[in-house]
Design a protein around this motif. Structure first.
Motif, PDB file in Angstrom:
ATOM      1  N   GLY A 169      33.569  86.824  31.575  1.00  0.00           N
ATOM      2  CA  GLY A 169      34.325  86.113  30.544  1.00  0.00           C
ATOM      3  C   GLY A 169      33.879  84.810  29.900  1.00  0.00           C
ATOM      4  N   PHE A 170      34.332  84.344  28.677  1.00  0.00           N
ATOM      5  CA  PHE A 170      33.944  83.293  28.202  1.00  0.00           C
ATOM      6  C   PHE A 170      35.202  82.349  27.921  1.00  0.00           C
ATOM      7  N   ASP A 171      34.633  81.074  28.121  1.00  0.00           N
ATOM      8  CA  ASP A 171      35.620  79.925  28.096  1.00  0.00           C
ATOM      9  C   ASP A 171      36.982  80.277  28.647  1.00  0.00           C
ATOM     10  N   HIS A 172      37.870  80.409  27.744  1.00  0.00           N
ATOM     11  CA  HIS A 172      39.502  80.980  28.190  1.00  0.00           C
ATOM     12  C   HIS A 172      39.791  82.322  28.210  1.00  0.00           C
ATOM     13  N   SER A 173      38.880  83.056  27.888  1.00  0.00           N
ATOM     14  CA  SER A 173      39.289  84.444  27.608  1.00  0.00           C
ATOM     15  C   SER A 173      39.892  84.804  28.960  1.00  0.00           C
ATOM     16  N   GLN A 174      40.659  86.094  28.606  1.00  0.00           N
ATOM     17  CA  GLN A 174      41.518  86.551  29.991  1.00  0.00           C
ATOM     18  C   GLN A 174      40.723  87.861  30.110  1.00  0.00           C
ATOM     19  N   ALA A 175      40.529  88.705  29.229  1.00  0.00           N
ATOM     20  CA  ALA A 175      39.742  89.965  29.586  1.00  0.00           C
ATOM     21  C   ALA A 175      38.470  90.003  29.839  1.00  0.00           C
ATOM     22  N   PRO A 176      37.824  90.647  30.740  1.00  0.00           N
ATOM     23  CA  PRO A 176      36.260  90.681  31.100  1.00  0.00           C
ATOM     24  C   PRO A 176      35.807  91.633  29.661  1.00  0.00           C
TER      25      PRO A 176
END
Length: 238
Positions: free
Chosen positions: A149-156
């Motif tokens: 995931g990137f930064d504050h993303s929740q889903a992979p």
């Protein structure tokens, strides 16, 4: 006529001589004792050799009686225990993608075992290379694919399933495994993107490593990641 007289006179003279001889023999027999008749000797009849009956040359017609087969005692069954299954990761058969196989012999790499680095590559375009290195004292397994995931993303992001290797990569201390990080989707797709600063790499469901993204890393909705590969070149094919 003369001839006939001679024939008759000769037998008369012979008859007279015979009578005289008989009278002499009778007087002699009266004077000499008559010997007792000899007892006939019994002779043993000569045995005639008998021939031994010929031995028959033909085998008897009656079949020999069959005997029951000899019973053999089966060897006692051994009670040796089966050889233990090796604990080295030889393949990913039964792998559920979370670091466990059907025998539970894998030791997944965790954040305390490894160091993860994200780096730029020249080819292919819009790709990064993820490198995981075992910094511990024991071997560990780079199982499955990292959940990214990137930064504050929740889903992979999506996992490239066709990149699944034939065997789980086991890392001895100091060894590395590699994954390809695809930053963008196909050109022309209606996607939303952004520039990111951090990349979150989940080695297992409960072990995550956060690494710094190279400067200017741009990702969109088409981002994806490959399975861990033993060779760097194999990872960049996807």
């Amino acid at each position: 006529m003369r001839t006939t007289v001679r024939r008759l006179a000769l037998p008369a003279a012979a008859l007279a001589a015979a009578l005289a001889l008989t009278a002499c023999q009778s007087s002699d027999q009266e004077a000499a004792p008559v010997p007792a008749p000899a007892q006939p000797t019994q002779t043993t009849p000569r045995a005639t050799p008998t021939q031994a009956p010929a031995t028959p040359t033909t085998a008897p017609t009656t079949a020999p009686a069959t005997t029951a087969p000899r019973r053999t005692t089966a060897p006692p069954a051994t009670s040796s225990a089966p050889a233990p299954r090796p604990t080295t990761a030889g393949n990913d058969k039964g792998d559920d993608g979370a670091g466990h196989d059907d025998a539970g012999t894998l030791r997944p790499c965790t954040a305390g075992d490894v160091k993860v680095v994200a780096s730029k590559v020249t080819r292919p375009l819009n790709h990064l290379a993820l490198t995981v290195t075992n910094t511990g004292a024991r071997p560990c397994d780079a199982v499955g694919a990292p959940l990214v995931g990137f930064d504050h993303s929740q889903a992979p992001i999506r996992i490239v399933e066709e990149s699944k290797p034939q065997a789980v990569v086991r890392l001895a201390p100091g060894e590395s495994a590699y994954a390809s990080l695809i930053l963008t989707g196909e050109p022309g797709e209606d996607t939303h993107g952004m520039t990111v600063r951090t990349i979150k790499v989940n080695l297992t469901a409960d072990s995550m490593v956060t690494v710094t993204a190279p400067e200017g890393t741009y990702v969109d909705d088409g981002a994806a990641v490959s399975y861990w590969q033993r060779e760097f070149e194999d990872a960049l094919q996807f």
